[in-house]
Design an enzyme around this catalytic site. Sequence first.
Site, PDB file in Angstrom:
ATOM      1  N   GLN A 133     -14.567   3.475  -7.401  1.00 64.36           N
ATOM      2  CA  GLN A 133     -13.949   2.308  -6.782  1.00 64.36           C
ATOM      3  C   GLN A 133     -12.514   2.635  -6.363  1.00 64.36           C
ATOM      4  OE1 GLN A 133     -14.745  -1.410  -9.292  1.00 64.36           O
ATOM      5  NE2 GLN A 133     -15.412   0.229 -10.629  1.00 64.36           N
ATOM      6  N   ASN A 134     -12.047   3.810  -6.770  1.00 65.23           N
ATOM      7  CA  ASN A 134     -10.644   4.144  -6.558  1.00 65.23           C
ATOM      8  C   ASN A 134     -10.400   4.644  -5.136  1.00 65.23           C
ATOM      9  OD1 ASN A 134     -10.457   3.520  -9.234  1.00 65.23           O
ATOM     10  ND2 ASN A 134     -10.505   5.658  -9.930  1.00 65.23           N
TER      11      ASN A 134
ATOM     12  N   SER B 276     -13.193  -2.279 -15.368  1.00 65.70           N
ATOM     13  CA  SER B 276     -13.347  -3.578 -16.039  1.00 65.70           C
ATOM     14  C   SER B 276     -14.699  -4.179 -15.687  1.00 65.70           C
ATOM     15  CB  SER B 276     -12.214  -4.523 -15.595  1.00 65.70           C
ATOM     16  OG  SER B 276     -12.324  -4.734 -14.192  1.00 65.70           O
TER      17      SER B 276
ATOM     18  N   TYR C 282       0.833  -1.214   0.000  1.00 67.14           N
ATOM     19  CA  TYR C 282       0.000   0.000   0.000  1.00 67.14           C
ATOM     20  C   TYR C 282       0.861   1.254   0.000  1.00 67.14           C
ATOM     21  CZ  TYR C 282      -4.472  -2.332   0.317  1.00 67.14           C
ATOM     22  OH  TYR C 282      -5.587  -3.076  -0.001  1.00 67.14           O
TER      23      TYR C 282
ATOM     24  N   GLY D 118     -13.663   3.785 -17.063  1.00 67.99           N
ATOM     25  CA  GLY D 118     -12.396   3.223 -16.590  1.00 67.99           C
ATOM     26  C   GLY D 118     -12.548   2.078 -15.624  1.00 67.99           C
TER      27      GLY D 118
ATOM     28  N   HIS E  88     -14.802   1.970  -2.112  1.00 70.27           N
ATOM     29  CA  HIS E  88     -13.790   1.042  -1.584  1.00 70.27           C
ATOM     30  C   HIS E  88     -12.833   1.725  -0.622  1.00 70.27           C
ATOM     31  CE1 HIS E  88     -14.464  -1.696  -5.321  1.00 70.27           C
ATOM     32  NE2 HIS E  88     -15.445  -1.758  -4.460  1.00 70.27           N
TER      33      HIS E  88
ATOM     34  N   ASN F 280     -14.112   3.352 -22.176  1.00 68.17           N
ATOM     35  CA  ASN F 280     -13.035   2.424 -21.849  1.00 68.17           C
ATOM     36  C   ASN F 280     -12.326   2.087 -23.164  1.00 68.17           C
ATOM     37  OD1 ASN F 280     -11.494   0.103 -21.067  1.00 68.17           O
ATOM     38  ND2 ASN F 280     -12.923  -0.246 -19.389  1.00 68.17           N
ATOM     39  N   PRO F 281     -10.968   2.090 -23.151  1.00 70.03           N
ATOM     40  CA  PRO F 281     -10.281   1.716 -24.403  1.00 70.03           C
ATOM     41  C   PRO F 281     -10.550   0.261 -24.803  1.00 70.03           C
ATOM     42  CG  PRO F 281      -8.720   2.603 -22.778  1.00 70.03           C
ATOM     43  CD  PRO F 281     -10.032   2.439 -22.089  1.00 70.03           C
TER      44      PRO F 281
HETATM   45  C1  BV8 Z   1     -18.214  -8.199  -1.178  1.00 68.17           C
HETATM   46  C2  BV8 Z   1      -9.802  -1.575  -2.533  1.00 68.17           C
HETATM   47  C3  BV8 Z   1     -19.755  -9.372   0.142  1.00 68.17           C
HETATM   48  C4  BV8 Z   1      -8.543  -2.226  -2.052  1.00 68.17           C
HETATM   49  C5  BV8 Z   1     -10.908  -3.174  -4.017  1.00 68.17           C
HETATM   50  C6  BV8 Z   1     -15.221 -14.939  -3.494  1.00 68.17           C
HETATM   51  C7  BV8 Z   1     -14.851 -14.585  -2.200  1.00 68.17           C
HETATM   52  C8  BV8 Z   1     -15.090 -13.323  -1.676  1.00 68.17           C
HETATM   53  C9  BV8 Z   1     -15.722 -12.378  -2.440  1.00 68.17           C
HETATM   54  C10 BV8 Z   1     -16.073 -12.730  -3.727  1.00 68.17           C
HETATM   55  C11 BV8 Z   1     -15.841 -13.985  -4.261  1.00 68.17           C
HETATM   56  N1  BV8 Z   1     -16.294 -13.991  -5.548  1.00 68.17           N
HETATM   57  C12 BV8 Z   1     -16.814 -12.786  -5.840  1.00 68.17           C
HETATM   58  C13 BV8 Z   1     -16.694 -12.025  -4.746  1.00 68.17           C
HETATM   59  C14 BV8 Z   1     -17.103 -10.677  -4.616  1.00 68.17           C
HETATM   60  C15 BV8 Z   1     -15.843  -9.824  -4.805  1.00 68.17           C
HETATM   61  C16 BV8 Z   1     -15.571  -9.687  -6.285  1.00 68.17           C
HETATM   62  O1  BV8 Z   1     -16.291  -8.992  -6.960  1.00 68.17           O
HETATM   63  N2  BV8 Z   1     -14.521 -10.364  -6.766  1.00 68.17           N
HETATM   64  C17 BV8 Z   1     -14.199 -10.278  -8.165  1.00 68.17           C
HETATM   65  C18 BV8 Z   1     -12.691 -10.435  -8.333  1.00 68.17           C
HETATM   66  C19 BV8 Z   1     -14.979 -11.359  -8.904  1.00 68.17           C
HETATM   67  N3  BV8 Z   1     -16.196  -8.574  -4.209  1.00 68.17           N
HETATM   68  C20 BV8 Z   1     -15.883  -8.359  -2.937  1.00 68.17           C
HETATM   69  O2  BV8 Z   1     -15.241  -9.103  -2.244  1.00 68.17           O
HETATM   70  C21 BV8 Z   1     -16.467  -7.071  -2.386  1.00 68.17           C
HETATM   71  N4  BV8 Z   1     -17.160  -7.384  -1.172  1.00 68.17           N
HETATM   72  O3  BV8 Z   1     -18.677  -8.679  -2.179  1.00 68.17           O
HETATM   73  O4  BV8 Z   1     -18.689  -8.457   0.084  1.00 68.17           O
HETATM   74  C22 BV8 Z   1     -19.121 -10.743   0.133  1.00 68.17           C
HETATM   75  C23 BV8 Z   1     -18.346 -11.122   1.194  1.00 68.17           C
HETATM   76  C24 BV8 Z   1     -17.829 -12.411   1.192  1.00 68.17           C
HETATM   77  C25 BV8 Z   1     -18.065 -13.286   0.127  1.00 68.17           C
HETATM   78  C26 BV8 Z   1     -18.824 -12.863  -0.967  1.00 68.17           C
HETATM   79  C27 BV8 Z   1     -19.351 -11.591  -0.972  1.00 68.17           C
HETATM   80  C28 BV8 Z   1     -15.367  -6.081  -2.076  1.00 68.17           C
HETATM   81  C29 BV8 Z   1     -14.690  -5.674  -3.364  1.00 68.17           C
HETATM   82  C30 BV8 Z   1     -13.743  -4.502  -3.090  1.00 68.17           C
HETATM   83  C31 BV8 Z   1     -12.311  -4.973  -3.126  1.00 68.17           C
HETATM   84  N5  BV8 Z   1     -11.415  -3.815  -3.008  1.00 68.17           N
HETATM   85  N6  BV8 Z   1     -10.149  -2.071  -3.853  1.00 68.17           N
HETATM   86  C32 BV8 Z   1      -7.357  -1.843  -2.872  1.00 68.17           C
HETATM   87  O5  BV8 Z   1      -7.489  -1.093  -3.873  1.00 68.17           O
HETATM   88  O6  BV8 Z   1      -6.242  -2.286  -2.505  1.00 68.17           O
HETATM   89  S1  BV8 Z   1     -11.259  -3.690  -5.567  1.00 68.17           S
HETATM   90  C33 BV8 Z   1     -10.163  -3.023  -6.638  1.00 68.17           C
HETATM   91  O7  BV8 Z   1     -10.196  -3.821  -7.781  1.00 68.17           O
HETATM   92  C34 BV8 Z   1     -10.523  -1.655  -7.125  1.00 68.17           C
HETATM   93  O8  BV8 Z   1     -11.066  -0.850  -6.127  1.00 68.17           O
HETATM   94  C35 BV8 Z   1     -11.518  -1.931  -8.215  1.00 68.17           C
HETATM   95  O9  BV8 Z   1     -12.796  -2.046  -7.726  1.00 68.17           O
HETATM   96  C36 BV8 Z   1     -11.091  -3.293  -8.669  1.00 68.17           C
HETATM   97  C37 BV8 Z   1     -10.377  -3.135  -9.972  1.00 68.17           C
HETATM   98  O10 BV8 Z   1     -11.366  -2.896 -10.831  1.00 68.17           O
HETATM   99  P1  BV8 Z   1     -11.230  -1.613 -11.775  1.00 68.17           P
HETATM  100  O11 BV8 Z   1     -11.302  -0.374 -10.998  1.00 68.17           O
HETATM  101  O12 BV8 Z   1     -12.212  -1.854 -12.850  1.00 68.17           O
HETATM  102  O13 BV8 Z   1      -9.772  -1.670 -12.313  1.00 68.17           O
HETATM  103  P2  BV8 Z   1      -9.261  -2.701 -13.351  1.00 68.17           P
HETATM  104  O14 BV8 Z   1      -7.803  -2.627 -13.302  1.00 68.17           O
HETATM  105  O15 BV8 Z   1      -9.950  -4.008 -13.144  1.00 68.17           O
HETATM  106  O16 BV8 Z   1      -9.805  -2.122 -14.733  1.00 68.17           O
HETATM  107  C38 BV8 Z   1      -9.363  -0.869 -15.164  1.00 68.17           C
HETATM  108  C39 BV8 Z   1     -10.132  -0.601 -16.449  1.00 68.17           C
HETATM  109  O17 BV8 Z   1      -9.731   0.688 -16.915  1.00 68.17           O
HETATM  110  C40 BV8 Z   1      -9.834  -1.583 -17.542  1.00 68.17           C
HETATM  111  O18 BV8 Z   1     -11.048  -2.019 -18.131  1.00 68.17           O
HETATM  112  C41 BV8 Z   1      -9.023  -0.766 -18.550  1.00 68.17           C
HETATM  113  O19 BV8 Z   1      -9.306  -1.145 -19.886  1.00 68.17           O
HETATM  114  C42 BV8 Z   1      -9.529   0.602 -18.313  1.00 68.17           C
HETATM  115  N7  BV8 Z   1      -8.608   1.704 -18.639  1.00 68.17           N
HETATM  116  C43 BV8 Z   1      -7.252   1.676 -18.689  1.00 68.17           C
HETATM  117  N8  BV8 Z   1      -6.788   2.912 -19.031  1.00 68.17           N
HETATM  118  C44 BV8 Z   1      -7.888   3.700 -19.185  1.00 68.17           C
HETATM  119  C45 BV8 Z   1      -9.045   2.942 -18.938  1.00 68.17           C
HETATM  120  N9  BV8 Z   1     -10.288   3.455 -19.012  1.00 68.17           N
HETATM  121  C46 BV8 Z   1     -10.409   4.749 -19.364  1.00 68.17           C
HETATM  122  N10 BV8 Z   1      -9.348   5.559 -19.599  1.00 68.17           N
HETATM  123  C47 BV8 Z   1      -8.084   5.068 -19.530  1.00 68.17           C
HETATM  124  N11 BV8 Z   1      -7.029   5.881 -19.797  1.00 68.17           N
END
Ligand code: BV8
Length: 264
Positions: A116-117, A206, A78, A204, A134, A230-231
Amino acid sequence: MPSQLASDAEIRRALTGIARLALHARSVMVSTGAGVSAESGIPTFRDAQTGLWARYDPVMLASYQGFVLDPANVWRWYDERRQVMQQSEPNAGHLALARWEELWRGQGREFTLATQNIDGLHSRAGSQVPIELHGNIWYARPLDGQYSEAQELAQCPLPELPPRAADGRLLRPHVVWFGEMLDSLLLGRAMAAAGRADLLLVVGSSSQVYPAAALPHAALRKGGTVVEINPDETELSPHVQHSIRGRSGEILPLLLEEIETLLT
Ligand code: BV8
């Protein structure tokens, strides 16, 4: 089937239509992900795992289990991210969203920003009340404490890892980890705003992480128009009315230009 827009002329035409929609909307919402901070030099969540961190799964590092296993290492991750964020400035996309909010506030129109940031860049750009779904990496709270005990932890880099409160209690980042519930008030506000939004932009992200990824579907269910910027194509792309292939730092200022032209 959504229009997947990539050519400049197509994008310009779509932005004119989206600006018109915005002006007729009772309520507008924008939901951002890591991509909106990419042009500020902050790696997206999935790109972040480079170098030393390449061998770590971010979902493990950003989890309670990962933290209690090795608090110092997770704080090291972090604090390295904080050092990058500290050097970063809000980009034209952040500033365009803050301008949009200011315009809508001035006209008594409803505008909601959810992110989400955890980097705090929307606030630094001038957004007044971003819903930080988040959490925020510039705050920390005792691991055994309450959500409400969060205090600002601005010193960066941190002098000691893991940081402790004055009373010696181990501190954790004030962020939502995988497997943790989001703050119910913040999530409730964001879901309610999405359900009211005649226009919702997803910028921005996924759209893979829930429950944040459910926001656009809440708008679609109520007949709202959803636009993605989103690109790359995402899991949300097939569901939206317009999926604009572009970078937020370029597209959002163009959209604000269209809106301001219609307002004059
Ligand atoms: C919850 C903070 C209830 C910390 C983050 C199994 C076990 C436990 C949970 C789960 C499970 N299966 C599913 C879940 C639910 C889980 C989940 O969704 N998992 C995913 C992986 C499937 N969610 C959770 O756990 C949430 N809580 O559900 O509680 C629960 C409890 C127990 C069990 C079940 C349910 C909590 C989720 C929050 C986690 N914390 N962040 C930290 O940052 O260190 S998440 C973190 O990752 C970010 O905050 C963000 O949300 C995520 C990343 O996603 P994005 O922001 O979309 O970023 P990413 O890199 O993925 O994409 C970037 C995009 O930008 C791309 O598409 C790219 O093309 C685009 N881009 C690039 N450049 C540009 C652009 N767009 C525009 N302009 C540009 N220039």
